[in-house]
Design a protein around this motif. Structure first.
Motif, mmCIF file in Angstrom:
data_model
loop_
_atom_site.group_PDB
_atom_site.id
_atom_site.type_symbol
_atom_site.label_atom_id
_atom_site.label_comp_id
_atom_site.label_asym_id
_atom_site.label_seq_id
_atom_site.Cartn_x
_atom_site.Cartn_y
_atom_site.Cartn_z
ATOM 1 N N GLY A 73 -91.725 -7.810 35.258
ATOM 2 C CA GLY A 73 -91.353 -9.219 35.236
ATOM 3 C C GLY A 73 -91.639 -9.909 33.916
ATOM 4 O O GLY A 73 -91.375 -11.102 33.771
ATOM 5 N N LEU A 74 -92.149 -9.162 32.924
ATOM 6 C CA LEU A 74 -92.478 -9.756 31.630
ATOM 7 C C LEU A 74 -91.227 -10.076 30.819
ATOM 8 O O LEU A 74 -90.178 -9.452 30.992
ATOM 9 N N ASP A 75 -91.343 -11.041 29.908
ATOM 10 C CA ASP A 75 -90.311 -11.237 28.898
ATOM 11 C C ASP A 75 -90.321 -10.030 27.964
ATOM 12 O O ASP A 75 -91.360 -9.381 27.777
ATOM 13 N N PHE A 76 -89.189 -9.759 27.345
ATOM 14 C CA PHE A 76 -89.075 -8.578 26.491
ATOM 15 C C PHE A 76 -90.094 -8.594 25.355
ATOM 16 O O PHE A 76 -90.825 -7.621 25.155
ATOM 17 N N PRO A 111 -86.308 -0.523 28.036
ATOM 18 C CA PRO A 111 -84.877 -0.789 28.256
ATOM 19 C C PRO A 111 -84.647 -1.816 29.364
ATOM 20 O O PRO A 111 -83.787 -2.687 29.234
ATOM 21 N N TRP A 112 -85.406 -1.708 30.449
ATOM 22 C CA TRP A 112 -85.259 -2.649 31.555
ATOM 23 C C TRP A 112 -85.563 -4.081 31.093
ATOM 24 O O TRP A 112 -84.802 -5.015 31.386
ATOM 25 N N LEU A 113 -86.662 -4.260 30.351
ATOM 26 C CA LEU A 113 -87.035 -5.594 29.896
ATOM 27 C C LEU A 113 -86.001 -6.161 28.932
ATOM 28 O O LEU A 113 -85.695 -7.356 28.958
ATOM 29 N N TYR A 114 -85.453 -5.300 28.076
ATOM 30 C CA TYR A 114 -84.447 -5.774 27.116
ATOM 31 C C TYR A 114 -83.243 -6.341 27.857
ATOM 32 O O TYR A 114 -82.747 -7.426 27.540
ATOM 33 N N VAL A 115 -82.775 -5.613 28.852
ATOM 34 C CA VAL A 115 -81.602 -6.051 29.599
ATOM 35 C C VAL A 115 -81.918 -7.267 30.458
ATOM 36 O O VAL A 115 -81.171 -8.251 30.472
ATOM 37 N N SER A 116 -83.037 -7.220 31.189
ATOM 38 C CA SER A 116 -83.348 -8.308 32.114
ATOM 39 C C SER A 116 -83.655 -9.609 31.388
ATOM 40 O O SER A 116 -83.405 -10.701 31.914
ATOM 41 N N ASP A 117 -84.177 -9.521 30.152
ATOM 42 C CA ASP A 117 -84.562 -10.718 29.411
ATOM 43 C C ASP A 117 -83.489 -11.183 28.437
ATOM 44 O O ASP A 117 -83.304 -12.383 28.239
#
Length: 288
Positions: A73-76, A111-117
């Motif tokens: 749930g963190l920002d990238f 990769p997940w954080l990059y896309v989600s953020d």
């Protein structure tokens, strides 16, 4: 934040629900993979708990699971800083197991954080099979990071001869597969046909057929891989710099798009090359 369980392509047929289920399954597996990576090192787990301010309460049964929920749930930018700092600390302590756990976690998490953020305005569900998609990546290396984040998959690269080089993807049949644009520079349609034939593992007898029949067989296998196995085959496309060559290249992509509807054609943004090169260099240690 990007919601888990959304498919990259909206497919107008009976398989759409199955693809959503597959996306949910992959997100669950994605989370499990991070848990398994962190369970390999107590020091890495404790360091990450401290970094994201999770108290080490012995009464919490699923401490690692709680940590993973906080991490995804963190920002990238925050996630990158946390991972880099913990990596640097464990590296200074010569904690081999801890460093390995951080790297393994990073290949899923970053990769997940990059896309989600960062990719919040892209309407992936409106993209159909066969559409040419422009993603915010100026390097094929970074395209893999973006697509792995969208697909909840791990980023893996081939072993480098020089550790400072940019790596080539090493995805196997269980993951995303990339077809490098450099491989189709000469007689590109023929070369692409031959490369796709090898990637999708069409029956050997197909090689004896004419090009039209070969293309039909390849197109069917591409669709089978995607619909039945959830494996997406990608063509990374760079638009030529010479303006006069661009119309012909667009026609080439259009022919490929029509010939292989299940092939995902991705065009890269040259304006982002330097930016993404710098970004990749800043995270390479926690991915490789």
């Amino acid at each position: 934040k990007k919601e888990p369980g959304k498919s990259l392509f909206s497919v107008e047929n009976k398989k759409e629900e199955e693809l959503r289920v597959d996306s949910d399954r992959r997100f669950k597996k994605f989370r499990e993979n991070i848990v398994q990576a962190l369970c390999k090192s107590a020091t890495a787990t404790h360091a990450l708990e401290d970094a994201v301010s999770i108290p080490t309460d012995p009464g919490v049964i699923d401490r690692v699971g709680t940590l993973v929920e906080r991490l995804i749930g963190l920002d990238f930018d925050v996630g990158v800083e946390v991972m880099r700092n913990v990596y640097a600390t464990l590296d200074r302590q010569n904690d081999t197991a801890g460093v390995a756990a951080i790297k393994e976690t990073g290949r899923f998490l970053i990769p997940w954080l990059y896309v989600s953020d960062r990719i919040t305005n892209y309407q992936w569900d409106s993209v159909s099979l066969g559409d040419v998609v422009k993603i915010p990546a100026g390097l094929s290396t970074f395209a893999e990071i973006v697509m792995a984040g969208i697909d909840n998959r791990e980023v893996i690269w081939n072993q480098l001869k020089d550790k400072m080089d940019f790596p080539d993807g090493a995805f196997g049949s269980r993951n995303l597969q990339f077809q490098p644009e450099g491989g189709i520079s000469v007689d590109r349609e023929k070369a692409l046909r031959e490369d796709l034939f090898k990637i999708v593992k069409s029956p050997r007898e197909v090689m004896e057929l004419d090009d039209t029949q070969k293309d039909r067989a390849i197109a069917q296998r591409l669709r089978w891989w995607f619909m039945e196995r959830g494996i997406r085959i990608y063509l990374i496309a760079w638009m030529p710099n010479i303006i006069e060559e661009q119309p012909e290249y667009r026609e080439f992509l259009k022919r490929i798009q029509q010939r292989y509807p299940a092939l995902a054609i991705i065009t890269l943004d040259r304006d982002l090359v330097i930016e993404n090169q710098e970004l990749f260099d800043s995270i390479r240690d926690i991915l490789m």
